[in-house]
Structure formats: structure tokens, C-alpha cells
Design an enzyme around this catalytic site. Structure first.
Site, PDB file in Angstrom:
ATOM      1  N   GLY A  11       9.696  -0.408 -33.909  1.00 12.09           N
ATOM      2  CA  GLY A  11      10.501  -1.559 -33.530  1.00 12.09           C
ATOM      3  C   GLY A  11      11.648  -1.114 -32.653  1.00 12.09           C
ATOM      4  O   GLY A  11      11.558  -0.121 -31.937  1.00 12.09           O
ATOM      5  N   CYS A  12      12.733  -1.826 -32.735  1.00 12.79           N
ATOM      6  CA  CYS A  12      13.906  -1.516 -31.919  1.00 12.79           C
ATOM      7  C   CYS A  12      14.460  -0.143 -32.278  1.00 12.79           C
ATOM      8  O   CYS A  12      14.654   0.173 -33.448  1.00 12.79           O
ATOM      9  CB  CYS A  12      14.973  -2.589 -32.152  1.00 12.79           C
ATOM     10  SG  CYS A  12      16.517  -2.267 -31.275  1.00 12.79           S
ATOM     11  N   PHE A  13      14.739   0.656 -31.265  1.00 13.08           N
ATOM     12  CA  PHE A  13      15.230   2.007 -31.544  1.00 13.08           C
ATOM     13  C   PHE A  13      16.598   2.023 -32.201  1.00 13.08           C
ATOM     14  O   PHE A  13      16.962   2.977 -32.862  1.00 13.08           O
ATOM     15  CB  PHE A  13      15.181   2.934 -30.333  1.00 13.08           C
ATOM     16  CG  PHE A  13      15.628   2.404 -29.001  1.00 13.08           C
ATOM     17  CD1 PHE A  13      16.662   1.494 -28.841  1.00 13.08           C
ATOM     18  CD2 PHE A  13      14.988   2.855 -27.856  1.00 13.08           C
ATOM     19  CE1 PHE A  13      17.059   1.044 -27.590  1.00 13.08           C
ATOM     20  CE2 PHE A  13      15.370   2.418 -26.594  1.00 13.08           C
ATOM     21  CZ  PHE A  13      16.414   1.507 -26.463  1.00 13.08           C
TER      22      PHE A  13
END
Length: 178
Positions: A11-13
């Protein structure tokens, strides 16, 4: 001291970075992109979903303090490896679940942990397992994002709950300053 690096997409880093920064034995966490075709992609290009890159973190760690296996166990606890190309409201191939291994030993361990996790999750695991190809550091404003912007909406409602879950489940593995 032998240092290793793990490269993970879940997902989002910003979410992964915030968690691994608090893990005992981690030396450095960097947000970046890998798994795509375009050299030196920008965040905007990756978000368009046409470069093939995933948002990832590179976690540099001391295996005498925290093992690669533990890094992976945390990975499978803080994201959903059963949703293809999405984590919550973040949708697109850039948010895929992926492990990019650096060595044959990491590949073997990742295969083993993925097989174990198949017994934990109710749905099939869709985490990709690939050798690390070209990696590109994300823009400076993405680095250390949660620490710099804890009250930003996404951080408050998406990142903070993942960090809280990590702190609760892995409290014995927290850095002294976390």
C-alpha cells in the site's frame, strides 16, 4: 555487523515507513519505487498507474537484532495481503502487496512465510514475490512523512491506526524512542 535490506510494498509507503522506523534493529527506512519499466519515475507518474511501479520501502536492518522473518511477519500484520492492487481506499497497481527479495535466502524465507500466512488469512494471499529490480528513491518530501505530518488527514486516519496496531502487537520490538 552485517546489515541487510528488505524491500516491501504494502500500500502507501508512508504506512510501512512509519511502522518500520519504530522497529528495534532497523537502521534506516526509505520510501521509493520498484517493479516498473520507467527509469526515474516521479510520484505523479507512479500514481497514474502506467509505469508498473509499486510504492515500496527499503528497510535497512541489523539481522542480529531483528530477523528478515520478523520483518516479514510484521509486514503481514500491518497490511492486507489478500486485496489485489489495493489497501483500503488506495487503489491501483502502485499499492500492490509485494516482496522484492535481494538474495536467494530472502526468497526462500519469503516463500516460507507466505505459505504460513496462507493459514492465517481467510482469503488467498496475492502478495507478489519478485527479485529486486531497479529501485528509485521517492522524492524527499515523501521521506519521514508520518513523523513530519502526523496530523495530516491521511496520516491521522490511515497511517496512525497501523502504527498503533504495530505498537500493540509488537510492543517488545519497539525502539526505545518509539
Amino acid at each position: 555487523m552485517a546489515i541487510e535490506t528488505a524491500t516491501l510494498g504494502g500500500g502507501c509507503f508512508w504506512c510501512l515507513e512509519a511502522v518500520y522506523q519504530e522497529l528495534k534493529g532497523v537502521q534506516h527506512v526509505e520510501s521509493g519505487y520498484t517493479g516498473g519499466e520507467l527509469a526515474n519515475p516521479t510520484y505523479e507518474q507512479v500514481c497514474e498507474g502506467r509505469t508498473g511501479h509499486a510504492e515500496v520501502v527499503q528497510v535497512t536492518f541489523d539481522p542480529d537484532v531483528v530477523s528478515y522473518r520478523e520483518i516479514l511477519e510484521i509486514f503481514f500484520t500491518i497490511h492486507d495481503p489478500t486485496t489485489l492492487n489495493r489497501q483500503g481506499n488506495d487503489v491501483g497497481t502502485q499499492y500492490r502487496s509485494a516482496i522484492y527479495y535481494h538474495t536467494p535466502q530472502q526468497q526462500d524465507m519469503a516463500r516460507h512465510v507466505v505459505a504460513e500466512m496462507a493459514n492465517v488469512w481467510d482469503a488467498p494471499i496475492v502478495t507478489e514475490l519478485n527479485p529486486l529490480g531497479p529501485y528509485y528513491k521517492a522524492e524527499d518530501y515523501h521521506q519521514d512523512y508520518f513523523r513530519q505530518h502526523p496530523m495530516q488527514g491521511y496520516c491521522a486516519f490511515v497511517v496512525a491506526p497501523k502504527v498503533a496496531k504495530f505498537r500493540k502487537v509488537f510492543s517488545e520490538k519497539l525502539n526505545a524512542g518509539a
